[in-house]
Scaffold this motif. Structure first.
Motif, PDB file in Angstrom:
ATOM      1  N   PRO A  75       0.806  -1.229   0.000  1.00  0.00           N
ATOM      2  CA  PRO A  75       0.000   0.000   0.000  1.00  0.00           C
ATOM      3  C   PRO A  75       0.834   1.272   0.000  1.00  0.00           C
ATOM      4  O   PRO A  75       0.335   2.334  -0.397  1.00  0.00           O
ATOM      5  CB  PRO A  75      -0.841  -0.122   1.280  1.00  0.00           C
ATOM      6  CG  PRO A  75      -0.122  -1.107   2.137  1.00  0.00           C
ATOM      7  CD  PRO A  75       0.526  -2.068   1.186  1.00  0.00           C
ATOM      8  N   LYS A  76       2.099   1.194   0.413  1.00  0.00           N
ATOM      9  CA  LYS A  76       2.963   2.375   0.395  1.00  0.00           C
ATOM     10  C   LYS A  76       3.244   2.863  -1.027  1.00  0.00           C
ATOM     11  O   LYS A  76       3.745   3.974  -1.218  1.00  0.00           O
ATOM     12  CB  LYS A  76       4.284   2.070   1.106  1.00  0.00           C
ATOM     13  CG  LYS A  76       4.203   2.082   2.620  1.00  0.00           C
ATOM     14  CD  LYS A  76       3.974   3.486   3.158  1.00  0.00           C
ATOM     15  CE  LYS A  76       3.929   3.513   4.669  1.00  0.00           C
ATOM     16  NZ  LYS A  76       3.691   4.879   5.183  1.00  0.00           N
ATOM     17  N   ARG A  77       2.905   2.071  -2.011  1.00  0.00           N
ATOM     18  CA  ARG A  77       3.138   2.466  -3.401  1.00  0.00           C
ATOM     19  C   ARG A  77       2.097   3.473  -3.903  1.00  0.00           C
ATOM     20  O   ARG A  77       2.260   4.045  -4.982  1.00  0.00           O
ATOM     21  CB  ARG A  77       3.098   1.229  -4.305  1.00  0.00           C
ATOM     22  CG  ARG A  77       4.163   0.193  -3.993  1.00  0.00           C
ATOM     23  CD  ARG A  77       3.940  -1.072  -4.814  1.00  0.00           C
ATOM     24  NE  ARG A  77       4.931  -2.100  -4.500  1.00  0.00           N
ATOM     25  CZ  ARG A  77       4.926  -3.329  -5.027  1.00  0.00           C
ATOM     26  NH1 ARG A  77       3.982  -3.664  -5.896  1.00  0.00           N
ATOM     27  NH2 ARG A  77       5.855  -4.204  -4.685  1.00  0.00           N
ATOM     28  N   TYR A  78       1.025   3.682  -3.137  1.00  0.00           N
ATOM     29  CA  TYR A  78      -0.112   4.456  -3.634  1.00  0.00           C
ATOM     30  C   TYR A  78      -0.366   5.692  -2.779  1.00  0.00           C
ATOM     31  O   TYR A  78       0.002   5.743  -1.608  1.00  0.00           O
ATOM     32  CB  TYR A  78      -1.366   3.568  -3.670  1.00  0.00           C
ATOM     33  CG  TYR A  78      -1.151   2.290  -4.454  1.00  0.00           C
ATOM     34  CD1 TYR A  78      -1.318   2.252  -5.835  1.00  0.00           C
ATOM     35  CD2 TYR A  78      -0.741   1.120  -3.811  1.00  0.00           C
ATOM     36  CE1 TYR A  78      -1.097   1.090  -6.554  1.00  0.00           C
ATOM     37  CE2 TYR A  78      -0.512  -0.048  -4.526  1.00  0.00           C
ATOM     38  CZ  TYR A  78      -0.690  -0.060  -5.894  1.00  0.00           C
ATOM     39  OH  TYR A  78      -0.456  -1.208  -6.605  1.00  0.00           O
ATOM     40  N   ASP A 118      -7.085   3.405  -3.021  1.00  0.00           N
ATOM     41  CA  ASP A 118      -6.098   2.411  -3.441  1.00  0.00           C
ATOM     42  C   ASP A 118      -5.372   1.831  -2.230  1.00  0.00           C
ATOM     43  O   ASP A 118      -5.159   0.618  -2.142  1.00  0.00           O
ATOM     44  CB  ASP A 118      -5.072   3.042  -4.395  1.00  0.00           C
ATOM     45  CG  ASP A 118      -5.666   3.390  -5.747  1.00  0.00           C
ATOM     46  OD1 ASP A 118      -6.499   2.619  -6.244  1.00  0.00           O
ATOM     47  OD2 ASP A 118      -5.293   4.445  -6.293  1.00  0.00           O
ATOM     48  N   ILE A 119      -4.997   2.703  -1.307  1.00  0.00           N
ATOM     49  CA  ILE A 119      -4.283   2.253  -0.105  1.00  0.00           C
ATOM     50  C   ILE A 119      -5.121   1.242   0.667  1.00  0.00           C
ATOM     51  O   ILE A 119      -4.628   0.192   1.094  1.00  0.00           O
ATOM     52  CB  ILE A 119      -3.929   3.459   0.792  1.00  0.00           C
ATOM     53  CG1 ILE A 119      -2.852   4.317   0.120  1.00  0.00           C
ATOM     54  CG2 ILE A 119      -3.457   2.991   2.167  1.00  0.00           C
ATOM     55  CD1 ILE A 119      -2.603   5.643   0.809  1.00  0.00           C
ATOM     56  N   GLU A 120      -6.407   1.533   0.821  1.00  0.00           N
ATOM     57  CA  GLU A 120      -7.253   0.658   1.635  1.00  0.00           C
ATOM     58  C   GLU A 120      -7.474  -0.698   0.980  1.00  0.00           C
ATOM     59  O   GLU A 120      -7.367  -1.739   1.636  1.00  0.00           O
ATOM     60  CB  GLU A 120      -8.595   1.334   1.916  1.00  0.00           C
ATOM     61  CG  GLU A 120      -9.440   0.564   2.921  1.00  0.00           C
ATOM     62  CD  GLU A 120     -10.732   1.270   3.281  1.00  0.00           C
ATOM     63  OE1 GLU A 120     -11.469   0.738   4.131  1.00  0.00           O
ATOM     64  OE2 GLU A 120     -11.022   2.339   2.703  1.00  0.00           O
ATOM     65  N   ILE A 121      -7.765  -0.710  -0.319  1.00  0.00           N
ATOM     66  CA  ILE A 121      -8.037  -1.994  -0.967  1.00  0.00           C
ATOM     67  C   ILE A 121      -6.767  -2.828  -1.074  1.00  0.00           C
ATOM     68  O   ILE A 121      -6.790  -4.056  -0.891  1.00  0.00           O
ATOM     69  CB  ILE A 121      -8.707  -1.792  -2.351  1.00  0.00           C
ATOM     70  CG1 ILE A 121      -9.305  -3.114  -2.844  1.00  0.00           C
ATOM     71  CG2 ILE A 121      -7.747  -1.224  -3.375  1.00  0.00           C
ATOM     72  CD1 ILE A 121     -10.427  -3.648  -1.995  1.00  0.00           C
ATOM     73  N   VAL A 122      -5.630  -2.189  -1.328  1.00  0.00           N
ATOM     74  CA  VAL A 122      -4.364  -2.919  -1.376  1.00  0.00           C
ATOM     75  C   VAL A 122      -3.993  -3.425   0.014  1.00  0.00           C
ATOM     76  O   VAL A 122      -3.447  -4.521   0.166  1.00  0.00           O
ATOM     77  CB  VAL A 122      -3.248  -2.026  -1.965  1.00  0.00           C
ATOM     78  CG1 VAL A 122      -1.877  -2.677  -1.800  1.00  0.00           C
ATOM     79  CG2 VAL A 122      -3.518  -1.761  -3.446  1.00  0.00           C
ATOM     80  N   SER A 123      -4.328  -2.655   1.035  1.00  0.00           N
ATOM     81  CA  SER A 123      -4.026  -3.069   2.412  1.00  0.00           C
ATOM     82  C   SER A 123      -4.812  -4.308   2.811  1.00  0.00           C
ATOM     83  O   SER A 123      -4.255  -5.236   3.411  1.00  0.00           O
ATOM     84  CB  SER A 123      -4.324  -1.925   3.385  1.00  0.00           C
ATOM     85  OG  SER A 123      -3.419  -0.855   3.218  1.00  0.00           O
ATOM     86  N   ILE A 124      -6.104  -4.349   2.499  1.00  0.00           N
ATOM     87  CA  ILE A 124      -6.892  -5.515   2.908  1.00  0.00           C
ATOM     88  C   ILE A 124      -6.417  -6.764   2.177  1.00  0.00           C
ATOM     89  O   ILE A 124      -6.313  -7.845   2.766  1.00  0.00           O
ATOM     90  CB  ILE A 124      -8.410  -5.278   2.704  1.00  0.00           C
ATOM     91  CG1 ILE A 124      -9.217  -6.403   3.355  1.00  0.00           C
ATOM     92  CG2 ILE A 124      -8.778  -5.144   1.241  1.00  0.00           C
ATOM     93  CD1 ILE A 124      -9.110  -6.482   4.843  1.00  0.00           C
ATOM     94  N   GLY A 154      -2.439  -2.354 -12.187  1.00  0.00           N
ATOM     95  CA  GLY A 154      -2.091  -1.048 -12.717  1.00  0.00           C
ATOM     96  C   GLY A 154      -1.978   0.054 -11.677  1.00  0.00           C
ATOM     97  O   GLY A 154      -1.806  -0.199 -10.483  1.00  0.00           O
ATOM     98  N   ALA A 155      -2.118   1.294 -12.146  1.00  0.00           N
ATOM     99  CA  ALA A 155      -1.854   2.467 -11.308  1.00  0.00           C
ATOM    100  C   ALA A 155      -2.882   2.650 -10.201  1.00  0.00           C
ATOM    101  O   ALA A 155      -2.581   3.228  -9.161  1.00  0.00           O
ATOM    102  CB  ALA A 155      -1.796   3.723 -12.174  1.00  0.00           C
ATOM    103  N   SER A 156      -4.110   2.171 -10.423  1.00  0.00           N
ATOM    104  CA  SER A 156      -5.166   2.333  -9.414  1.00  0.00           C
ATOM    105  C   SER A 156      -5.911   1.016  -9.219  1.00  0.00           C
ATOM    106  O   SER A 156      -6.863   0.716  -9.950  1.00  0.00           O
ATOM    107  CB  SER A 156      -6.157   3.428  -9.820  1.00  0.00           C
ATOM    108  OG  SER A 156      -7.228   3.487  -8.884  1.00  0.00           O
ATOM    109  N   PRO A 157      -5.509   0.210  -8.244  1.00  0.00           N
ATOM    110  CA  PRO A 157      -6.223  -1.041  -7.973  1.00  0.00           C
ATOM    111  C   PRO A 157      -7.704  -0.824  -7.680  1.00  0.00           C
ATOM    112  O   PRO A 157      -8.536  -1.661  -8.039  1.00  0.00           O
ATOM    113  CB  PRO A 157      -5.484  -1.601  -6.755  1.00  0.00           C
ATOM    114  CG  PRO A 157      -4.098  -1.063  -6.891  1.00  0.00           C
ATOM    115  CD  PRO A 157      -4.283   0.323  -7.432  1.00  0.00           C
ATOM    116  N   TYR A 158      -8.036   0.293  -7.036  1.00  0.00           N
ATOM    117  CA  TYR A 158      -9.449   0.570  -6.760  1.00  0.00           C
ATOM    118  C   TYR A 158     -10.234   0.713  -8.059  1.00  0.00           C
ATOM    119  O   TYR A 158     -11.295   0.096  -8.230  1.00  0.00           O
ATOM    120  CB  TYR A 158      -9.591   1.835  -5.915  1.00  0.00           C
ATOM    121  CG  TYR A 158     -11.038   2.251  -5.737  1.00  0.00           C
ATOM    122  CD1 TYR A 158     -11.828   1.661  -4.759  1.00  0.00           C
ATOM    123  CD2 TYR A 158     -11.618   3.205  -6.575  1.00  0.00           C
ATOM    124  CE1 TYR A 158     -13.168   2.016  -4.616  1.00  0.00           C
ATOM    125  CE2 TYR A 158     -12.947   3.563  -6.436  1.00  0.00           C
ATOM    126  CZ  TYR A 158     -13.715   2.965  -5.458  1.00  0.00           C
ATOM    127  OH  TYR A 158     -15.036   3.312  -5.326  1.00  0.00           O
TER     128      TYR A 158
END
Length: 298
Positions: A33-36, A41-47, A72-76
């Motif tokens: 999540p530090k990539r975003y 994006d941070i929240e969805i990558v974190s879970i 890609g650039a925005s997982p959300y």
């Protein structure tokens, strides 16, 4: 504060000084999540990162890196939209340890369904932890999160029972396990200081159970904080209470840095001269001379 706790706090602060460097983020799943920058994006990558945060870091990264690269650039945004790219993404997914490829596909279909029902407003999952009064409850909030995610997965999979892999991934809501990976997710989302994100505003850091991974379990024993052979969720809450004696506002401050002792310094939980003599915690550790008495029992 007692002399023992004062000394422990000094040594913990030395540990922070050693490991408070962005280069060490790569030794932890929080590197994803530090990539975003976008909170969604941070929240969805974190879970996603926390659910798969079991096993060694190398294996976790080998599994998750290709997934986030495909998103890609925005997982959300990627998960929120139905597209041919998402269909190809599902085809390219692989299994991870206890999860089959089919389990992983069901998880991402479930996440997509959740995101498509939500408006573009972060946070996504905080409400899953809150009761009708918008507050976090020690005895039910994490369990309620698990129940809600389980219900969503069952609908996606069109079944009445989770597979072993999916059950392992989210945990059994009625078990007494310390719920380490969900606690880790909460730490990332609630703490508003490095290295965490502070996206959740309705939950306080001191309400969260300590993420009791194998390193924290080992270190809490050698530091004399507890001596249980098997830890449960209540022990995780007790550990948070213990660290509140050292830092009342931010008891989870020390989690990231303590786990580096296990991951990087290779603490074995027993005396090994080469490892222990260079450890910042050697003066407060029970397995080396000048140990301290146990401070938390039961």
């Amino acid at each position: 504060m007692s002399d023992d706790l004062s000394l422990l706090k000094i040594k913990l602060n030395q540990l922070i000084s050693k490991y408070k460097n962005v280069s060490y983020l790569e030794t932890d799943p929080i590197c994803f999540p530090k990539r975003y920058k976008n909170p969604l994006d941070i929240e969805i990558v974190s879970i996603i990162s926390c659910l798969f945060a079991y096993g060694n870091v190398k294996n976790i990264k080998n599994f998750l890196d290709p997934i986030f690269n495909m998103m890609g650039a925005s997982p959300y945004e990627f998960l929120s939209q139905q597209s041919s790219s998402f269909s190809k993404f599902l085809q390219n997914l692989k299994g991870y340890r206890f999860q089959t490829k089919e389990d992983v596909v069901v998880l991402f279909l479930t996440l997509q369904k959740i995101l498509r029902k939500k408006t573009k407003q972060s946070p996504i999952f905080e409400s899953y932890f809150l009761n009708s009064k918008e507050s976090f409850e020690k005895n039910s909030s994490i369990q309620n999160f698990q129940k809600k995610i389980e219900s969503e997965i069952l609908i996606t999979a069109n079944t009445k029972e989770l597979t072993y892999g999916l059950q392992f991934l989210i945990g059994k809501w009625n078990s007494k396990s310390p719920k380490k990976r969900i606690s880790l997710f909460l730490r990332w989302m609630v703490r508003n200081e490095y290295p965490d994100f502070g996206l959740y505003k309705k939950i306080k850091t001191y309400q969260i159970p300590y993420p009791m991974d194998v390193h924290i379990q080992k270190l809490s024993k050698v530091l004399g904080i507890h001596n249980q052979k098997q830890v449960q969720l209540n022990d995780a809450f007790l550990l948070t209470e213990f660290f509140r004696n050292i830092n009342a506002v931010d008891p989870l401050l020390y989690d990231f840095y303590l786990t580096r002792v296990g991951i990087i310094d290779r603490c074995k939980g027993r005396y090994e001269e080469k490892i222990c003599n260079g450890c910042e915690l050697k003066e407060v550790c029970l397995v080396v001379p000048r140990g301290i008495e146990p401070r938390l029992q039961g």
